[in-house]
Design a protein around this motif. Sequence first.
Motif, PDB file in Angstrom:
ATOM      1  N   LEU A 281      43.116  29.092 -18.624  1.00 59.04           N
ATOM      2  CA  LEU A 281      42.157  28.763 -17.578  1.00 59.04           C
ATOM      3  C   LEU A 281      41.723  27.324 -17.809  1.00 59.04           C
ATOM      4  O   LEU A 281      41.414  26.930 -18.936  1.00 59.04           O
ATOM      5  N   LEU A 282      41.714  26.530 -16.743  1.00 54.73           N
ATOM      6  CA  LEU A 282      41.511  25.093 -16.862  1.00 54.73           C
ATOM      7  C   LEU A 282      40.185  24.670 -16.260  1.00 54.73           C
ATOM      8  O   LEU A 282      39.880  25.000 -15.111  1.00 54.73           O
ATOM      9  N   SER A 287      41.996  17.221 -18.125  1.00 51.39           N
ATOM     10  CA  SER A 287      42.838  16.060 -17.844  1.00 51.39           C
ATOM     11  C   SER A 287      44.145  16.425 -17.147  1.00 51.39           C
ATOM     12  O   SER A 287      44.788  15.548 -16.558  1.00 51.39           O
ATOM     13  N   LEU A 288      44.554  17.676 -17.176  1.00 49.64           N
ATOM     14  CA  LEU A 288      45.727  18.087 -16.406  1.00 49.64           C
ATOM     15  C   LEU A 288      45.443  18.116 -14.916  1.00 49.64           C
ATOM     16  O   LEU A 288      46.345  17.894 -14.106  1.00 49.64           O
ATOM     17  N   VAL A 289      44.197  18.359 -14.531  1.00 46.55           N
ATOM     18  CA  VAL A 289      43.896  18.588 -13.113  1.00 46.55           C
ATOM     19  C   VAL A 289      42.937  17.581 -12.497  1.00 46.55           C
ATOM     20  O   VAL A 289      42.690  17.616 -11.298  1.00 46.55           O
ATOM     21  N   TRP A 290      42.357  16.667 -13.295  1.00 49.38           N
ATOM     22  CA  TRP A 290      41.270  15.852 -12.752  1.00 49.38           C
ATOM     23  C   TRP A 290      41.727  14.879 -11.662  1.00 49.38           C
ATOM     24  O   TRP A 290      40.951  14.522 -10.789  1.00 49.38           O
ATOM     25  N   PHE A 291      43.012  14.428 -11.709  1.00 49.96           N
ATOM     26  CA  PHE A 291      43.507  13.550 -10.646  1.00 49.96           C
ATOM     27  C   PHE A 291      44.203  14.443  -9.618  1.00 49.96           C
ATOM     28  O   PHE A 291      45.346  14.849  -9.802  1.00 49.96           O
ATOM     29  N   ARG A 292      43.481  14.766  -8.549  1.00 41.88           N
ATOM     30  CA  ARG A 292      43.937  15.796  -7.625  1.00 41.88           C
ATOM     31  C   ARG A 292      45.242  15.429  -6.922  1.00 41.88           C
ATOM     32  O   ARG A 292      46.042  16.301  -6.596  1.00 41.88           O
ATOM     33  N   LEU A 298      52.571  17.583  -8.632  1.00 35.96           N
ATOM     34  CA  LEU A 298      53.212  18.358  -9.688  1.00 35.96           C
ATOM     35  C   LEU A 298      53.358  19.835  -9.338  1.00 35.96           C
ATOM     36  O   LEU A 298      54.394  20.452  -9.608  1.00 35.96           O
ATOM     37  N   PHE A 299      52.294  20.411  -8.757  1.00 37.54           N
ATOM     38  CA  PHE A 299      52.238  21.861  -8.602  1.00 37.54           C
ATOM     39  C   PHE A 299      52.108  22.336  -7.155  1.00 37.54           C
ATOM     40  O   PHE A 299      52.002  23.546  -6.937  1.00 37.54           O
ATOM     41  N   ASP A 300      52.067  21.402  -6.192  1.00 33.23           N
ATOM     42  CA  ASP A 300      51.778  21.780  -4.804  1.00 33.23           C
ATOM     43  C   ASP A 300      50.503  22.618  -4.767  1.00 33.23           C
ATOM     44  O   ASP A 300      50.435  23.662  -4.128  1.00 33.23           O
ATOM     45  N   PHE A 301      49.473  22.130  -5.451  1.00 34.28           N
ATOM     46  CA  PHE A 301      48.224  22.861  -5.664  1.00 34.28           C
ATOM     47  C   PHE A 301      47.088  21.981  -5.146  1.00 34.28           C
ATOM     48  O   PHE A 301      46.708  20.998  -5.796  1.00 34.28           O
ATOM     49  N   TYR A 319      32.257  27.551  -9.236  1.00 36.19           N
ATOM     50  CA  TYR A 319      32.879  26.988 -10.440  1.00 36.19           C
ATOM     51  C   TYR A 319      34.239  27.649 -10.627  1.00 36.19           C
ATOM     52  O   TYR A 319      34.365  28.677 -11.282  1.00 36.19           O
ATOM     53  N   VAL A 320      35.242  27.033 -10.027  1.00 35.66           N
ATOM     54  CA  VAL A 320      36.559  27.646  -9.902  1.00 35.66           C
ATOM     55  C   VAL A 320      37.533  26.992 -10.869  1.00 35.66           C
ATOM     56  O   VAL A 320      37.715  25.768 -10.859  1.00 35.66           O
ATOM     57  N   LEU A 321      38.167  27.815 -11.690  1.00 30.80           N
ATOM     58  CA  LEU A 321      39.126  27.336 -12.680  1.00 30.80           C
ATOM     59  C   LEU A 321      40.547  27.681 -12.248  1.00 30.80           C
ATOM     60  O   LEU A 321      40.845  28.851 -11.969  1.00 30.80           O
ATOM     61  N   PRO A 322      41.456  26.693 -12.181  1.00 24.89           N
ATOM     62  CA  PRO A 322      42.869  27.025 -11.976  1.00 24.89           C
ATOM     63  C   PRO A 322      43.391  27.833 -13.161  1.00 24.89           C
ATOM     64  O   PRO A 322      42.989  27.611 -14.311  1.00 24.89           O
ATOM     65  N   PHE A 323      44.305  28.752 -12.867  1.00 28.68           N
ATOM     66  CA  PHE A 323      44.907  29.574 -13.918  1.00 28.68           C
ATOM     67  C   PHE A 323      46.367  29.175 -14.064  1.00 28.68           C
ATOM     68  O   PHE A 323      47.149  29.272 -13.127  1.00 28.68           O
ATOM     69  N   LEU A 324      46.717  28.721 -15.256  1.00 29.91           N
ATOM     70  CA  LEU A 324      48.073  28.319 -15.590  1.00 29.91           C
ATOM     71  C   LEU A 324      48.790  29.487 -16.266  1.00 29.91           C
ATOM     72  O   LEU A 324      48.298  30.031 -17.263  1.00 29.91           O
ATOM     73  N   LEU A 325      49.936  29.871 -15.734  1.00 28.04           N
ATOM     74  CA  LEU A 325      50.760  30.906 -16.350  1.00 28.04           C
ATOM     75  C   LEU A 325      52.177  30.363 -16.447  1.00 28.04           C
ATOM     76  O   LEU A 325      52.795  30.018 -15.431  1.00 28.04           O
TER      77      LEU A 325
END
Length: 389
Positions: A281-282, A287-292, A298-301, A319-325
Motif C-alpha cells: 500500500l502506497l 516517491s513512486l506515485v508523487w509525480f502523477r 508507467l501504470f495507466d493509473f 485518504y486513498v492509497l494505491p495498492f501495488l501487487l
Amino acid sequence: MSLPEARRVALAAQGFGRQRPARDIVKADVVRTVRALGLLQIDSVNALVRSHYLPLFSRLGAYAMPLLDEAAYGGRRRQVFEYWGHEASLLPVECQPLLRWRMQRAKNGDGTWGNVARFGRDRAVFCAEVLAEIRDRGPLGVSEIGTGDRRKGSWWGWSEGKIALEWLFWTGQVTTHSRRRFERVYDLTERVLPQAVVDAPTPVVEDAHRNLLRIASLAMGVATERDLRDYFRLSPADARARVAELVESRDLVPVQVEGWKGTSYLAAGTSVPARIEARALLSPFDSLVWFRDRLQRLFDFHYRIEIYTPAHKRIHGYYVLPFLLHDDLVARVDLKSDREAGKLRVIATHYEPDVDRRAVDAGLRDELDLLARWLGLRAVVRGRARKKS
C-alpha cells in the motif's frame, strides 16, 4: 524499452524488486532505504499515519517507527535531516551540502514562497533577532519564540515569528532539532547536523545539480528529463544542461520507452528484472506515485489526492492509497486509523478494470492485516468494494 520493462525497472529502483526482510528491521535498514530513495516527503495529514513513515513500511514491512525518529532527530549523530527536497522532506545528511545552493538562493529572495522572501528582505532585523533568540536559548518551537527573559514583548507575534523561522529554515541557518507532537523545534544548523556535514565543502552549483540528478536517476531507474528534475524540484534551466552532461559522462543512457514521447534516460548499470514480486500500500506522497504524470505513463493509473476536495465531490475517498501487487497498481483503498476503537477502517476499495479480483483481495487482505498490526490496531473492518468502470 517496452512499457512492462520500464515499469519493472522503475519498481526495482524504488525498492520493490526484492522480498521484505524476514528478520527484525534495524535502523541501518531504515537509513539505507532513505538513501536509496533519496528522500521521504513529509505531510501533516494523520488519517492513517504520518506519510513519511509509510514508504518504509511499504518496502520493509512492519518496523518500529522510532527507528526513523532516531535517524532523523537523534542528536548530532543523526543520519537524516529535514529540508526542502521534493517538498518538505527527510533527506540523508550527506545531501545537505548538495542543497546549499537552494539555501543561498532563498537568502537572495529566489526559490521560496513570495511572502517568506519578502519578509526576509523587509524584516531582516527581526529575522536576525529570532536567530539570536535561538542561539542564546537553544532549541525552540514557534510558540516559545519571544517567551524568554530577553524578549518578552508582545511584538513577537506568532505569525511573524513563524514566517521568520520559515525564512531561516529555507536559508539553512536553522533546521529541525526535533519535533513535539509534530511541531518543529528549531536550532542552529551547525548545532544539529554532524560536524563532518557542517565542515563539508560547498560544491559548485552545477556539481550539486548533477549529483542530485544522479540520485534521482538511481531512485527512478528510467525517467524523462522532466521526471528527473521533478524529484528534487530543479528548474528546467538548471536541469537541462546537467542531464546532457550526465549522458556525456555515461551516468545516464538515452532510451526510448514504448508509448512515451521524446527521450528517456536509464541510470547507468541498470538491468531489467525478469519479474517483480511486490505487495504494498502506497502513501499518496510516496516517491513512486508523487509525480502523477509519470504514474499515468508507467501504470495507466490516473490518481489524484482528494483530501482538499469537498466530501460530496470525492470519487475515491479522503485518504486513498494505491495498492501495488506484483508489477501493477490494481486497486485504491480509502483507509482510516480509528485509534480509539483500535480498528483499521477500510472505508472503500476501488478495483482497477480487468484485474483478478480474487487475487487482489487475497494480497490486499494480507497487507491490511500487516498494516493493522504495525499500527497497533486490533482489527480490520472492511467497507464497500467497487470496481472501476
